[in-house]
Write an enzyme that holds these catalytic residues in place. Structure first.
Site, PDB file in Angstrom:
ATOM      1  N   GLY A  90       0.849  -1.184   0.000  1.00  0.00           N
ATOM      2  CA  GLY A  90       0.000   0.000   0.000  1.00  0.00           C
ATOM      3  C   GLY A  90       0.879   1.226   0.000  1.00  0.00           C
ATOM      4  N   SER A 124       5.620  -5.285  -1.649  1.00  0.00           N
ATOM      5  CA  SER A 124       5.544  -3.871  -2.012  1.00  0.00           C
ATOM      6  C   SER A 124       6.022  -3.000  -0.848  1.00  0.00           C
ATOM      7  CB  SER A 124       4.120  -3.521  -2.459  1.00  0.00           C
ATOM      8  OG  SER A 124       4.045  -2.219  -2.991  1.00  0.00           O
ATOM      9  N   ALA A 125       5.150  -2.202  -0.237  1.00  0.00           N
ATOM     10  CA  ALA A 125       5.554  -1.375   0.902  1.00  0.00           C
ATOM     11  C   ALA A 125       6.131  -2.220   2.029  1.00  0.00           C
ATOM     12  CB  ALA A 125       4.360  -0.569   1.416  1.00  0.00           C
ATOM     13  N   HIS A 133       8.153  -3.007  -7.784  1.00  0.00           N
ATOM     14  CA  HIS A 133       7.384  -2.684  -8.995  1.00  0.00           C
ATOM     15  C   HIS A 133       8.252  -2.015 -10.061  1.00  0.00           C
ATOM     16  CE1 HIS A 133       3.840  -3.476  -6.522  1.00  0.00           C
ATOM     17  NE2 HIS A 133       4.194  -2.526  -5.688  1.00  0.00           N
ATOM     18  N   GLU A 162       8.073  -6.685 -11.360  1.00  0.00           N
ATOM     19  CA  GLU A 162       6.918  -7.461 -10.920  1.00  0.00           C
ATOM     20  C   GLU A 162       7.217  -8.960 -11.056  1.00  0.00           C
ATOM     21  OE1 GLU A 162       5.074  -5.840  -9.317  1.00  0.00           O
ATOM     22  OE2 GLU A 162       3.928  -4.285 -10.338  1.00  0.00           O
TER      23      GLU A 162
END
Length: 234
Positions: free
Chosen positions: A91, A123-124, A160, A195
């Site tokens: 997020g 991700s985060a 990403h 990715e």
């Protein structure tokens, strides 16, 4: 021994939420059946903590672990202290780190992971495991007290990662943004994770997982490519 699985994102191409991560996680958590996983949901700005917890529980149901969000504890750190595994979702990285500081999770998580508690994040959640969040892709919609993150992985992570510019896009490319970072921070190393890739870390050894190579950028944008299965020591 430190054990971490740092994943670029929650999806790959047309796969469903966290689907492509299941084989990695099954291997990573093979010795943790029926164990407790403390989930940190702070990055999920567009969903409630309850909703994010349920989403992850459903996506990872076949792993046979008990996933409990830290917001269920009177003190969020209590859930982390009682857990066998720590998971941090994706997020907004700034929201994630700000609340990790506010709920006193930085030192708590760092101590447990350094003592051998497995950590996985996407991700985060991968960003905050690294030295700082200065190579996140996110907007700084809130202001954490520091950009310093968990420092469990000593380098920078850029999840990403996409090379080049999309047609019609006139802003900076990812390489240009990372070049700016390395001009300002010339001693840093940036692990760029496209990715569908991940880093599996055991002790001081990192194995590249996924569908494509990862890139490591350093001063003056010197770039090295590391194929899936490569083992890197730090």
């Amino acid at each position: 021994m430190k054990k971490m699985l740092l994943m670029s994102g929650s999806k790959y191409k047309e796969t469903g939420y966290l689907v492509h991560t299941i084989p990695w996680l099954k291997s990573f958590l093979a010795d943790y059946q029926d164990k407790k996983v403390a989930f940190v949901p702070y990055a999920g700005v567009r969903q409630s903590f309850d909703e994010y917890e349920q989403k992850v529980q459903s996506a990872l149901a076949e792993l046979n672990v008990e996933i409990l969000s830290v917001h269920r504890g009177k003190k969020h750190a209590d859930i982390v202290e009682q857990a066998d595994v720590i998971a941090v979702g994706g997020g907004n990285t700034f929201c994630l780190l700000k609340q990790m500081y506010e709920h006193h999770l930085i030192e708590c998580i760092r101590e447990k992971v350094n003592a051998g508690t497995p950590y996985f994040g996407w991700s985060a959640g991968a960003n905050v495991a690294s030295a700082s969040i200065m190579t996140t892709n996110d907007m700084p919609i809130v202001y954490p007290p520091s950009f310093d993150a968990l420092k469990l992985f000593p380098y920078q992570i850029n999840p990403h990662f996409i090379s080049g510019k999309m047609q019609g896009h006139n802003g900076e490319s990812r390489e240009e943004r990372l070049a700016e970072f390395l001009i300002a921070n010339p001693t840093a190393l940036v692990y760029a994770l496209p990715e569908g890739t991940a880093l599996h870390i055991e002790g001081n050894q990192t194995t590249v997982l996924g569908q494509t190579p990862i890139l490591i950028f350093e001063k003056e944008m010197k770039c090295t490519q590391h194929e899936v299965g490569s083992i890197l020591n730090y």
